[in-house]
Motif scaffolding. Structure first.
Motif, PDB file in Angstrom:
ATOM      1  N   ALA A 143       1.006  -1.694  -0.280  1.00  0.00           N
ATOM      2  CA  ALA A 143       0.042   0.360  -0.323  1.00  0.00           C
ATOM      3  C   ALA A 143       0.804   1.160  -0.225  1.00  0.00           C
ATOM      4  O   ALA A 143       0.799   1.994  -0.251  1.00  0.00           O
ATOM      5  N   ILE A 144       1.625   1.379   0.386  1.00  0.00           N
ATOM      6  CA  ILE A 144       2.801   2.211   0.643  1.00  0.00           C
ATOM      7  C   ILE A 144       3.979   2.351  -0.539  1.00  0.00           C
ATOM      8  O   ILE A 144       3.981   3.499  -1.502  1.00  0.00           O
ATOM      9  N   ALA A 145       4.125   1.036  -1.177  1.00  0.00           N
ATOM     10  CA  ALA A 145       5.386   0.805  -2.121  1.00  0.00           C
ATOM     11  C   ALA A 145       4.494   1.181  -4.206  1.00  0.00           C
ATOM     12  O   ALA A 145       5.113   1.621  -4.676  1.00  0.00           O
ATOM     13  N   GLY A 146       3.454   0.798  -3.242  1.00  0.00           N
ATOM     14  CA  GLY A 146       2.476   1.180  -4.815  1.00  0.00           C
ATOM     15  C   GLY A 146       2.545   2.438  -5.376  1.00  0.00           C
ATOM     16  O   GLY A 146       3.025   2.700  -6.477  1.00  0.00           O
ATOM     17  N   PRO A 147       2.166   3.501  -4.615  1.00  0.00           N
ATOM     18  CA  PRO A 147       1.831   5.092  -5.063  1.00  0.00           C
ATOM     19  C   PRO A 147       3.672   5.023  -5.931  1.00  0.00           C
ATOM     20  O   PRO A 147       4.017   5.810  -6.811  1.00  0.00           O
ATOM     21  N   LEU A 148       4.302   4.686  -4.790  1.00  0.00           N
ATOM     22  CA  LEU A 148       5.981   4.904  -4.927  1.00  0.00           C
ATOM     23  C   LEU A 148       6.501   4.703  -6.346  1.00  0.00           C
ATOM     24  O   LEU A 148       6.797   5.374  -7.453  1.00  0.00           O
TER      25      LEU A 148
END
Length: 300
Positions: A217-222
């Protein structure tokens, strides 16, 4: 820790013989100039205190970038890879990164509630957006180092044995023949850098795998921001299918060959090498390679 790798089919085997030596020096020359938009010494200072590393490799059949970082420096690594592509093709609009990306989350002892820093994704971004241009000073340094390496190999007694083994196994193919001083004199630095730039310019041909102690959920937008922001050229560059790759130009001996290579040495030493042909199919090649690695480890 977070590990990531990206690969695309098509490498040095697709080159004609008259371009091979120049293009094969592309990674070395580009590495001295700086494949991430900055000279290596400057980049080292910029990354001081951060754990984010990205390396590249141009092989016979594949082009890859890979690296590792701490979960907090994931964004830095991705951004560096992306920056190289933007400078190499500034005229392209940012029309999206069409990489096939797979993210695997491995939760550590402290769980996956990890803040992701900007620095790791930046490395990947810069790799695809930097246009490496040969400078006279950098090229001179690289060629001097290459010449010194050739002279050092010529003084090494084992080199004569290894070179003869390759000559017998591969029919003196230019792809496996050791580089000579005369070959270095023919290297075109501009062509070498152009080839390296093309190797990491079209993001649509790459597949990326990321695994580590991260929260999707955190890595996806990056990933969408930095990998998705790499500009795609209007026409595919070095786009190949695995089954259509050109094989390396060599011919294995048709009969049994036994040969003794002698070389003057300070202390007597012996080395023996046994070689035999193995034909592997594409669908089983990965498993045979994995099996060989396991058996080699057990033998050692």
């Amino acid at each position: 820790m977070v590990l990531f790798t990206g690969f695309s089919y098509g490498g040095l085997s697709e080159l004609p013989e008259n371009e091979y030596f120049s293009c094969s020096m592309g990674s070395t020359i580009a590495g001295e100039i700086g494949v991430f938009g900055y000279k290596p010494s400057v980049l080292m200072d910029m990354l001081a205190g951060k754990r984010a590393e990205v390396g590249t490799k141009v092989g016979a059949y594949m082009r890859t970038f890979s690296g590792d970082c701490s979960p907090s420096d994931l964004e830095t690594a991705l951004q560096i890879c992306l920056y190289q592509c933007a400078e190499s093709c500034p005229m392209y609009e940012s029309i999206g990164f069409t990489m096939a990306v797979r993210v695997f989350s491995v939760v550590g002892l402290q769980g996956s509630n990890v803040m992701v820093n900007v620095k790791t994704f930046q490395l990947v971004y810069q790799l695809f957006t930097t246009n490496v241009k040969p400078g006279e000073e950098e090229v001179k340094i690289v060629m001097q180092m290459a010449e010194e390496a050739v002279h050092a190999q010529e003084r090494d007694p084992y080199t004569a044995f290894a070179n003869r083994v390759r000559e017998l196994n591969y029919g003196n193919s230019y792809f496996f023949r050791p580089i000579r001083i005369s070959d270095l004199r023919k290297v075109d630095p501009l062509k070498a850098c152009q080839y390296f730039n093309n190797c990491f310019k079209d993001p649509s041909t790459f597949t990326v795998v990321i695994v580590g102690n991260i929260d999707p959920a955190i890595a996806g937008p990056l990933i969408l921001q930095y990998l998705g922001g790499i500009p795609k050229p209007p026409e595919p560059i070095l786009h190949f299918n695995r089954d259509d790759l050109r094989g390396l130009p060599f011919t294995f001996p048709a009969t049994v060959i036994r040969e003794v290579v002698r070389s003057p040495m300070v202390e007597a030493q012996c080395s023996v090498q046994l070689c035999f042909p193995v034909e592997l199919k594409n669908e089983t090649m990965v498993w045979h390679s994995f099996d060989s690695s396991i058996k080699s480890s057990k033998l050692i």
